[in-house]
Design a protein around this motif. Structure first.
Motif, PDB file in Angstrom:
ATOM      1  N   THR A 190     119.936  55.917 -36.800  1.00 42.15           N
ATOM      2  CA  THR A 190     119.238  55.755 -38.069  1.00 42.15           C
ATOM      3  C   THR A 190     120.186  55.418 -39.218  1.00 42.15           C
ATOM      4  O   THR A 190     119.735  55.067 -40.309  1.00 42.15           O
ATOM      5  N   ASP A 191     121.487  55.496 -38.962  1.00 41.36           N
ATOM      6  CA  ASP A 191     122.478  55.108 -39.967  1.00 41.36           C
ATOM      7  C   ASP A 191     122.941  53.668 -39.776  1.00 41.36           C
ATOM      8  O   ASP A 191     123.829  53.193 -40.494  1.00 41.36           O
ATOM      9  N   GLY A 192     122.359  52.959 -38.809  1.00 41.46           N
ATOM     10  CA  GLY A 192     122.737  51.570 -38.576  1.00 41.46           C
ATOM     11  C   GLY A 192     123.940  51.386 -37.672  1.00 41.46           C
ATOM     12  O   GLY A 192     124.491  50.288 -37.582  1.00 41.46           O
ATOM     13  N   HIS A 193     124.358  52.430 -36.952  1.00 42.95           N
ATOM     14  CA  HIS A 193     125.475  52.257 -36.018  1.00 42.95           C
ATOM     15  C   HIS A 193     124.945  51.829 -34.658  1.00 42.95           C
ATOM     16  O   HIS A 193     123.788  52.068 -34.304  1.00 42.95           O
TER      17      HIS A 193
ATOM     18  N   LEU B 299     119.276  45.141 -27.127  1.00 43.35           N
ATOM     19  CA  LEU B 299     119.268  46.171 -28.159  1.00 43.35           C
ATOM     20  C   LEU B 299     117.900  46.840 -28.145  1.00 43.35           C
ATOM     21  O   LEU B 299     116.876  46.190 -28.381  1.00 43.35           O
ATOM     22  N   PHE B 300     117.884  48.136 -27.868  1.00 41.05           N
ATOM     23  CA  PHE B 300     116.640  48.890 -27.726  1.00 41.05           C
ATOM     24  C   PHE B 300     116.466  49.769 -28.958  1.00 41.05           C
ATOM     25  O   PHE B 300     117.257  50.694 -29.189  1.00 41.05           O
ATOM     26  N   ILE B 301     115.450  49.467 -29.770  1.00 40.90           N
ATOM     27  CA  ILE B 301     115.229  50.235 -30.998  1.00 40.90           C
ATOM     28  C   ILE B 301     113.736  50.584 -31.143  1.00 40.90           C
ATOM     29  O   ILE B 301     113.030  49.986 -31.960  1.00 40.90           O
ATOM     30  N   PRO B 302     113.262  51.540 -30.360  1.00 39.10           N
ATOM     31  CA  PRO B 302     111.848  51.914 -30.436  1.00 39.10           C
ATOM     32  C   PRO B 302     111.563  52.747 -31.679  1.00 39.10           C
ATOM     33  O   PRO B 302     112.444  53.411 -32.227  1.00 39.10           O
ATOM     34  N   GLY B 303     110.346  52.706 -32.131  1.00 37.59           N
ATOM     35  CA  GLY B 303     109.933  53.535 -33.251  1.00 37.59           C
ATOM     36  C   GLY B 303     110.016  52.809 -34.579  1.00 37.59           C
ATOM     37  O   GLY B 303     110.897  51.985 -34.806  1.00 37.59           O
ATOM     38  N   GLU B 304     109.096  53.153 -35.464  1.00 34.94           N
ATOM     39  CA  GLU B 304     108.996  52.477 -36.756  1.00 34.94           C
ATOM     40  C   GLU B 304     110.210  52.710 -37.637  1.00 34.94           C
ATOM     41  O   GLU B 304     110.691  51.793 -38.314  1.00 34.94           O
ATOM     42  N   ALA B 305     110.757  53.928 -37.622  1.00 31.51           N
ATOM     43  CA  ALA B 305     111.879  54.251 -38.506  1.00 31.51           C
ATOM     44  C   ALA B 305     113.104  53.404 -38.177  1.00 31.51           C
ATOM     45  O   ALA B 305     113.737  52.831 -39.073  1.00 31.51           O
ATOM     46  N   LYS B 306     113.433  53.319 -36.887  1.00 29.83           N
ATOM     47  CA  LYS B 306     114.607  52.529 -36.513  1.00 29.83           C
ATOM     48  C   LYS B 306     114.359  51.041 -36.720  1.00 29.83           C
ATOM     49  O   LYS B 306     115.283  50.293 -37.073  1.00 29.83           O
ATOM     50  N   ARG B 307     113.130  50.595 -36.490  1.00 30.37           N
ATOM     51  CA  ARG B 307     112.821  49.183 -36.727  1.00 30.37           C
ATOM     52  C   ARG B 307     113.097  48.826 -38.190  1.00 30.37           C
ATOM     53  O   ARG B 307     113.648  47.760 -38.491  1.00 30.37           O
TER      54      ARG B 307
ATOM     55  N   VAL C 222     115.244  50.258 -40.200  1.00 30.96           N
ATOM     56  CA  VAL C 222     116.703  50.236 -40.398  1.00 30.96           C
ATOM     57  C   VAL C 222     117.281  48.912 -39.934  1.00 30.96           C
ATOM     58  O   VAL C 222     118.101  48.296 -40.630  1.00 30.96           O
ATOM     59  N   PHE C 223     116.841  48.452 -38.772  1.00 28.11           N
ATOM     60  CA  PHE C 223     117.354  47.193 -38.246  1.00 28.11           C
ATOM     61  C   PHE C 223     116.957  46.020 -39.130  1.00 28.11           C
ATOM     62  O   PHE C 223     117.774  45.145 -39.426  1.00 28.11           O
ATOM     63  N   ASP C 224     115.716  45.989 -39.563  1.00 33.14           N
ATOM     64  CA  ASP C 224     115.233  44.874 -40.374  1.00 33.14           C
ATOM     65  C   ASP C 224     115.981  44.763 -41.700  1.00 33.14           C
ATOM     66  O   ASP C 224     116.098  43.669 -42.263  1.00 33.14           O
TER      67      ASP C 224
ATOM     68  N   PRO D  26     126.838  48.529 -39.209  1.00 30.71           N
ATOM     69  CA  PRO D  26     127.563  47.779 -38.179  1.00 30.71           C
ATOM     70  C   PRO D  26     126.688  47.114 -37.126  1.00 30.71           C
ATOM     71  O   PRO D  26     127.139  46.167 -36.466  1.00 30.71           O
ATOM     72  N   VAL D  27     125.453  47.566 -36.942  1.00 30.59           N
ATOM     73  CA  VAL D  27     124.591  46.960 -35.924  1.00 30.59           C
ATOM     74  C   VAL D  27     124.429  45.466 -36.149  1.00 30.59           C
ATOM     75  O   VAL D  27     124.239  44.700 -35.199  1.00 30.59           O
ATOM     76  N   GLN D  28     124.534  45.007 -37.397  1.00 35.43           N
ATOM     77  CA  GLN D  28     124.331  43.589 -37.667  1.00 35.43           C
ATOM     78  C   GLN D  28     125.413  42.720 -37.035  1.00 35.43           C
ATOM     79  O   GLN D  28     125.222  41.506 -36.872  1.00 35.43           O
TER      80      GLN D  28
END
Length: 241
Positions: free
Chosen positions: A140-143, A199-207, A209-211, A222-224
């Motif tokens: 959830t911190d984008g790592h 890259l597996f990011i289930p759930g609205e909260a993590k989606r 963060v990624f967006d 750093p995920v970017q």
């Protein structure tokens, strides 16, 4: 911000069931590698989110004895101790049909990550290279991997001139890292050279963060950095709300 370079070329899979979709994608990539090269290498991440993916994948009927499984990153703790990703992978993936897979751990007997890096690199030398599949998660911190925001060693981990497969990351001060701040991780270059990156990011909260990752400096999300993979990167996520 690195993410802007490739933001239109990665593959986003909005899935009603991202677990099934991700497991199927990994299985398909493994079958392709086995058919084309007679062996396959699968690098996997820890964390609670991919548990159902690995449990589903463990039942896949394929030539697991020719599949080498390793970790994208690991806490510097021995198997059997709290926080061990190796324990997690053995409990979830190296089961059922996949019990025949060749698992190779990253944690060595060395007291520090720096002292154990060479041995860990040597262990991965037996893998099909470049790796066939890297399965990445995101906090959830984008790592992703152990590339924590503003962590010690992050610049070296994300440097495209770093020819090493593994690196040391000091996650002291990174809340999501918890008590285990000494980490060994694949470098960005090693991940980007893989044939497939999931890259597996289930759930609205993590989606969310990624967006929003590319709205921040690379050091803060750093995920970017994975977006440099372009079309090799397939994201399996819950649909955006």
């Amino acid at each position: 911000m690195v993410g802007h370079l490739m933001i239109d070329t990665y593959v986003m899979n909005d899935c009603g069931d991202p677990v099934a979709a991700a497991a199927e994608a990994i299985e398909t990539a493994l079958r392709t590698a086995l058919a084309e090269r007679g062996k396959a290498s699968l690098m996997v991440s820890g964390g609670s989110s991919p548990r159902p993916v690995y449990e589903r994948l463990s039942n896949a009927d394929l030539g697991w004895s020719k599949v080498s499984v390793g970790l994208v990153d690991e806490r510097w703790v021995d198997p059997g101790q709290a926080g061990s990703n190796e324990d997690f992978i053995r409990e979830t993936l190296i089961q059922n049909a996949a019990s025949d897979a060749k698992y190779v751990g990253l944690k060595t007997s060395a007291k520090t990550v720096e002292a154990g890096l060479k041995e860990a690199e040597n262990r991965l030398a037996s893998f099909a290279s470049p790796f066939d599949i890297c399965v990445m998660g995101m906090g959830t911190d984008g790592h992703t991997a152990s590339w924590f925001p503003n962590a010690g060693g992050l610049d070296a981990a994300l440097s495209l001139t770093n020819e090493k497969t593994l690196c040391y990351v000091d996650a002291t001060g990174c809340p999501v890292a918890g008590d285990h701040t000494d980490r060994i991780s694949l470098t960005l270059k090693a991940v980007l050279e893989s044939h497939n990156i999931i890259l597996f990011i289930p759930g609205e909260a993590k989606r969310k963060v990624f967006d929003k990752a590319t709205d921040k400096p690379l050091s803060e999300a750093p995920v970017q950095a994975l977006l440099r993979a372009g079309s090799k990167l397939h994201v399996y996520a819950s649909p955006a709300s």
